[in-house]
Design a protein around this motif. Sequence first.
Motif, PDB file in Angstrom:
ATOM      1  N   LEU A  48      -1.110   2.458  10.134  1.00 16.52           N
ATOM      2  CA  LEU A  48      -1.681   3.688  10.676  1.00 16.52           C
ATOM      3  C   LEU A  48      -1.273   3.783  12.134  1.00 16.52           C
ATOM      4  N   LYS A  49      -0.484   4.795  12.458  1.00 17.83           N
ATOM      5  CA  LYS A  49       0.017   4.964  13.820  1.00 17.83           C
ATOM      6  C   LYS A  49      -0.461   6.289  14.372  1.00 17.83           C
ATOM      7  N   TRP A  58       0.615   8.009   8.592  1.00 22.36           N
ATOM      8  CA  TRP A  58       0.037   7.020   7.690  1.00 22.36           C
ATOM      9  C   TRP A  58       1.045   6.664   6.607  1.00 22.36           C
ATOM     10  N   ASN A  59       1.331   5.375   6.475  1.00 21.90           N
ATOM     11  CA  ASN A  59       2.174   4.872   5.394  1.00 21.90           C
ATOM     12  C   ASN A  59       1.374   4.888   4.098  1.00 21.90           C
ATOM     13  N   LEU A  60       1.770   5.753   3.146  1.00 22.24           N
ATOM     14  CA  LEU A  60       0.975   5.925   1.929  1.00 22.24           C
ATOM     15  C   LEU A  60       1.070   4.728   0.993  1.00 22.24           C
ATOM     16  N   GLY A  61       2.047   3.847   1.204  1.00 25.43           N
ATOM     17  CA  GLY A  61       2.139   2.675   0.345  1.00 25.43           C
ATOM     18  C   GLY A  61       0.958   1.737   0.474  1.00 25.43           C
ATOM     19  N   THR A  62       0.226   1.833   1.591  1.00 26.28           N
ATOM     20  CA  THR A  62      -0.930   0.955   1.792  1.00 26.28           C
ATOM     21  C   THR A  62      -2.202   1.510   1.168  1.00 26.28           C
ATOM     22  N   MET A  63      -2.183   2.735   0.659  1.00 28.71           N
ATOM     23  CA  MET A  63      -3.407   3.330   0.127  1.00 28.71           C
ATOM     24  C   MET A  63      -3.860   2.672  -1.172  1.00 28.71           C
ATOM     25  N   SER A  64      -2.943   2.002  -1.867  1.00 31.95           N
ATOM     26  CA  SER A  64      -3.334   1.333  -3.096  1.00 31.95           C
ATOM     27  C   SER A  64      -4.295   0.181  -2.841  1.00 31.95           C
ATOM     28  N   LEU A  65      -4.414  -0.265  -1.586  1.00 28.94           N
ATOM     29  CA  LEU A  65      -5.338  -1.350  -1.257  1.00 28.94           C
ATOM     30  C   LEU A  65      -6.770  -0.865  -1.097  1.00 28.94           C
ATOM     31  N   LEU A  66      -6.965   0.452  -0.930  1.00 33.08           N
ATOM     32  CA  LEU A  66      -8.286   1.006  -0.667  1.00 33.08           C
ATOM     33  C   LEU A  66      -8.982   1.398  -1.967  1.00 33.08           C
ATOM     34  N   PRO A  67     -10.302   1.592  -1.929  1.00 30.31           N
ATOM     35  CA  PRO A  67     -11.015   2.037  -3.131  1.00 30.31           C
ATOM     36  C   PRO A  67     -10.469   3.357  -3.654  1.00 30.31           C
ATOM     37  N   GLN A  68     -10.390   3.462  -4.982  1.00 31.98           N
ATOM     38  CA  GLN A  68      -9.846   4.642  -5.630  1.00 31.98           C
ATOM     39  C   GLN A  68     -10.939   5.375  -6.395  1.00 31.98           C
ATOM     40  N   VAL A  69     -10.695   6.661  -6.637  1.00 29.17           N
ATOM     41  CA  VAL A  69     -11.619   7.488  -7.400  1.00 29.17           C
ATOM     42  C   VAL A  69     -11.020   7.714  -8.777  1.00 29.17           C
ATOM     43  N   LEU A  70     -11.628   7.107  -9.789  1.00 29.96           N
ATOM     44  CA  LEU A  70     -11.153   7.233 -11.165  1.00 29.96           C
ATOM     45  C   LEU A  70      -9.681   6.876 -11.289  1.00 29.96           C
TER      46      LEU A  70
END
Length: 675
Positions: A48-49, A58-70
């Motif tokens: 996140l810069k 925001w590098n979207l490749g890191t979003m898989s580490l966060l909680p997901q909705v369904l």
Amino acid sequence: MTQQGCCAVRLLILCALSLPAHGQDDESAWAFSLDSIMVKGYQTRLSLKSSQFGETLWNLGTMSLLPQVLGNADPVRYAQMLPGIQTNSEFRSGINIEGCDNQHNTLSIEGVPIYNVNHLLGFFSVFNAPHFPSMSVSKSALSASSPSRLGGQLNMLHDTLQHQQASGIVSLGLISSQGTVRLPLGARTMLSMSLRGSYMNLLYSRWMQADDQQVRYSFYDANATLVHRPNSRNTLLLDLYSGNDRGSLDEDNYLASMTARWGNTMGALHWLHTGQRLSAHTTAYVTAYRNRFALDMQDMAFRLPSGIADVGLKSSLVWKGCTAGAEAVWHDIRPQSLEHQGTFNVSDGHASPMRSLEAAAFLDYAHRLSARMSVAGGLRATVFAGSKATYGALDPSVRWLCDAGEWSLSATYALRHQYLFQTGFSDMGLPTEFWLSASSRFKPQYAHEATVSGSRSLFGRQCTVSASLFYRRLYHQLAYKGSLFDYVNSVYDIESSLMHGQGENYGFSIMVSKTGGRLTGWLSYTFTHARRSFDEMGRQKYYPASHERPHELNGVAVFTLNRHWNFGATVVAASGNPFTQARSFLLLNDNLIMKYGDYNAARLRPYMRLDLSVNYQWKNAGKREQGLNFSVYNATNRGNELFYYLKKRSDGTFAYRPVTFVLHTLPSISYYFKF
């Protein structure tokens, strides 16, 4: 390079300078041996810069580490965790930046607007994260080249690098699955394709049935991007998107059926030129949004079609400290029309199309005053012609920056005009809002905005503290004052259903972020007042906007245990949304008559939510990465209030009570495989 790495390099240089020159006397020489040097650094995991002007990449490749909705890692929902951007509750759509309405912000793909980005009652958006490597978020008009909107911009960015071999990712979730593949077509061409589709009706049809009501819902998203680089200085990018939602509700008790179909289509051709002195970006595009909403009962039926389509061309040049460009877009808007049968409405309900041409020319210039200080100014000239009215405006912008490396301070002022409006009787995640353009009846809205922000790096740039103070003064605002019953029982007229007024947004935000080490994330607090006053209600009094949340606390954290396990969490604590409360009601000849209090004077209970996730990653025998994400949405099972409604009990009495989402906690599991 980290601070520890810099120290190691300095040690090597000092040692080299201390060695004797070749041929010197051996007695004056000295020697030593160095077994090893360990350079220790910290991996940045959230990528996140933030720039000094408030833009976040925001590098979207890191979003898989966060909680997901369904099973969906959604960029828009994660962007709402940033300071100054309001977190939406369940059933609410759009995005609110620094107190602005959803209509004030631009959500786009490489600068091409998408006019409705919501899936599944606002739970997640049409942006399929694996197709885009990054996104940028701007909370204000950073320059004269920014879109003609009063708020900020969320822009999805493409990958223009050439990949040498095919790659992709397949992800399986609870309600949908998606796949993304990148194929090199020769040495200079690459094709990226993504497809996401739902299977809710197939797996969860029984869960979506209750009290003689049957809900059906499905959606899909399809992206295709072709990148061709004829040489090292030029890039051609062809970008296509199509998405569609289908929803229906069958009510057996009332012999009623509601259907809704809405979706977006977009096509764009980009030419990017990067020279030694001159760079250029030219885009030709077509984007459209269509909505079909219908209600059929035994003796009554009505439909509310609406839509907007744009054909645009824009180009910009960058030379030294100057950025200049122009753009033109043709808007073809169909405001919400009423097609009805068997109702008491005596109007034909037809709304004439609104066609207009919007053109703009802009110029930005940046000048460095010293090694630390710089200023930039811009001017945007716009002309809008359509619907028996022509408008023009000159919008200046100026910004000042002092960057000392470890700390920075900036101030920005801008005037912005906007010629499009979005309104409707509800923003509860259903396609009941529609677009209008400026006309002889609706003057263009405009706003003065001022922002002061600063940041300070700590602990060798491992942590950053940033703060921002903002103010906006809004003019010529529109608000919808009607309801769904107006289409059935009264004369339908768009103009009589709108309130005209002014507004102001002001507040501040502060964020502490950590981007290195095993634990990364941020904690932010935002205070916002978004107030509106309407001519029809007495302009001297200001009311909270329907999306206003004065206090909001957001936290995001990712802890990496080892190469296989990491844990994520997000937390939201915010004020409840305002609403207009009924003070009293009575029955008169079986007709319910209600008396309301002041507009938006009451509030729902504070909104609180904790989301958790556990990620396990591994590689198979072929060294292909795969993983599992276990997520819990609203882990504390808190029943957050959505709205209030009046319900008649079986004994004939009435109850005025809040409504919460059917399932307070939503667990999910998703699996992905990279190849």
